[in-house]
Design a protein around this motif. Structure first.
Motif, short mmCIF file in Angstrom:
data_model
loop_
_atom_site.label_atom_id
_atom_site.label_comp_id
_atom_site.label_asym_id
_atom_site.label_seq_id
_atom_site.Cartn_x
_atom_site.Cartn_y
_atom_site.Cartn_z
N ARG A 6 -8.45 8.27 11.75
CA ARG A 6 -7.13 8.80 12.10
C ARG A 6 -7.25 10.28 12.44
O ARG A 6 -8.10 10.99 11.91
CB ARG A 6 -6.13 8.64 10.94
N GLU A 10 -1.31 11.28 12.68
CA GLU A 10 -1.30 9.81 12.70
C GLU A 10 -1.13 9.28 11.28
O GLU A 10 -1.43 9.96 10.30
CB GLU A 10 -2.59 9.30 13.34
N SER A 11 -0.67 8.05 11.18
CA SER A 11 -0.33 7.47 9.87
C SER A 11 -0.98 6.12 9.68
O SER A 11 -1.42 5.49 10.65
CB SER A 11 1.18 7.25 9.75
N ILE A 12 -0.99 5.67 8.44
CA ILE A 12 -1.23 4.25 8.19
C ILE A 12 -0.12 3.74 7.28
O ILE A 12 0.52 4.51 6.54
CB ILE A 12 -2.61 3.99 7.54
N LEU A 13 0.14 2.45 7.36
CA LEU A 13 1.15 1.81 6.52
C LEU A 13 0.47 0.82 5.60
O LEU A 13 -0.42 0.08 6.02
CB LEU A 13 2.15 1.05 7.39
N GLY A 16 3.70 -2.31 4.39
CA GLY A 16 4.93 -2.08 5.15
C GLY A 16 5.86 -1.05 4.57
O GLY A 16 6.82 -0.65 5.21
N GLU A 17 5.59 -0.57 3.33
CA GLU A 17 6.56 0.35 2.73
C GLU A 17 5.94 1.66 2.26
O GLU A 17 6.67 2.58 1.89
CB GLU A 17 7.31 -0.33 1.58
N GLU A 19 3.75 4.79 3.46
CA GLU A 19 3.20 5.42 4.66
C GLU A 19 2.39 6.64 4.25
O GLU A 19 2.85 7.48 3.48
CB GLU A 19 4.34 5.87 5.61
N GLU A 21 0.46 9.77 5.94
CA GLU A 21 0.27 10.48 7.20
C GLU A 21 -0.75 11.59 7.00
O GLU A 21 -0.73 12.30 5.99
CB GLU A 21 1.60 11.10 7.67
N ILE A 34 2.66 11.46 1.83
CA ILE A 34 2.82 10.07 1.38
C ILE A 34 4.29 9.75 1.20
O ILE A 34 5.00 10.47 0.48
CB ILE A 34 2.07 9.84 0.05
N LYS A 35 4.78 8.72 1.89
CA LYS A 35 6.14 8.23 1.69
C LYS A 35 6.03 6.89 0.99
O LYS A 35 5.39 5.97 1.51
CB LYS A 35 6.84 8.02 3.03
#
Lengths: 77, 150
Positions: A6, A10-13, A16-17, A19, A21, A34-35
Motif C-alpha cells: 500500500r 491507501e487503505s485496507i478493510l 468490512g468494518e 479500516e 489507512e 484506524i477506524k
C-alpha cells in the motif's frame, strides 16, 4: 500471512468494518489511521504482550523459586 | 500506622508515604492503583509490589539496571505526564525503574523489559511504560532454562 503493498493514502478493510489507512511513511516508521467500531479493541501489540506477562506475574509464586535466582542476580556484570 | 493484608507476608503495617500510585493502573490490572513496595531482606534484590486494593495481587519486580546495566530508557510523553514529568527526562530526575518478573509453572523466570515500571521517587507516582519499539523483550529470560518468547 497475507501481504499487501500500500502507498500513503491507501487503505485496507478487515471484515468490512475495520479500516486501516496508511497516513504517512518515513524511512523508519509508518503512521496508520484506524477506524473501527467501539466494541473492537485496538491495541499496540506491545501492550497485549505486557497484559499477558502481567497476568502470568499475578499468579502466586512459590517463594522458594527465588533462592536459586539470587546468586545469578548478584554475579551479573 | 495503617495495616494491609498481603499475599506473601500476612498483615503488615506500612507508612502511607511509601505507597506508590499508578493513576492509570497496569495493563490488565487497570483497577489497581495503589501499591506498597515491600523489600524482604532474605529475598533482595526482589521488590514486592503489593496491591492495597486486592490482597491477592502482588507483583515481584527487580531493578531494571540489575538485569541490563546498559538499559536505555524510553518513555512516551503521555507516560511521563502520568508520573508528573514534562516532555523529557531531565538528567538527575529521581526515578526508580523496575521490571515485573513472572514464573512459569516449571519455575523459569522472565522479566518484562518491554514495559518497565517507572516510579517518580519524589511524588511516588508510577506508570508501567510500554515501549513503542521492539528493542527489549516482554519476557527476558532470568534463568538459562527459561524459554525466551517474542
Amino acid at each position: 500471512m497475507l501481504v499487501i503493498r500500500r502507498r500513503a493514502g491507501e487503505s485496507i478493510l478487515i471484515a468490512g468494518e475495520v479500516e486501516i489507512e496508511v497516513l504517512e511513511i518515513t524511512p523508519t516508521r509508518v503512521k496508520l489511521g484506524i477506524k473501527a467500531p467501539k466494541e473492537v479493541p485496538v491495541l499496540r501489540k506491545e501492550v497485549r504482550l505486557t497484559e499477558d506477562h502481567n497476568r502470568a506475574a499475578a499468579q502466586e509464586v512459590p517463594l522458594n523459586l527465588l533462592a536459586p535466582l539470587l546468586p545469578l542476580l548478584r554475579v551479573k556484570p | 500506622m495503617p495495616q494491609c493484608e498481603t499475599r506473601y507476608f500476612g498483615t503488615v503495617s506500612y507508612d502511607p508515604q511509601s505507597v506508590i500510585t499508578f493513576s492509570a493502573g497496569l495493563p490488565a490490572f487497570e483497577h489497581c492503583r495503589c501499591f506498597l513496595p515491600i523489600e524482604d531482606a532474605a529475598r533482595q534484590p526482589f521488590i514486592f509490589l503489593q496491591s492495597l486494593e486486592d490482597p491477592h495481587l502482588c507483583f515481584l519486580t527487580l531493578p531494571v539496571a540489575m538485569l541490563d546495566r546498559g538499559y536505555q530508557l524510553k518513555v512516551s510523553v503521555d507516560d511521563l505526564a502520568t508520573i508528573g514529568l514534562e516532555k523529557s527526562l531531565a538528567a538527575g530526575t529521581d526515578l526508580r525503574c523496575l521490571a515485573v518478573v513472572s514464573f512459569s509453572p516449571e519455575g523459569a523466570a522472565t522479566a518484562n523489559l518491554l514495559a518497565p515500571i517507572i516510579v517518580n521517587a519524589v511524588t511516588r507516582q508510577a506508570v508501567q511504560a510500554v515501549r513503542d519499539d521492539s528493542v527489549y523483550s516482554s519476557c527476558h529470560a532470568l534463568t538459562p532454562e527459561a524459554a525466551s518468547c517474542s
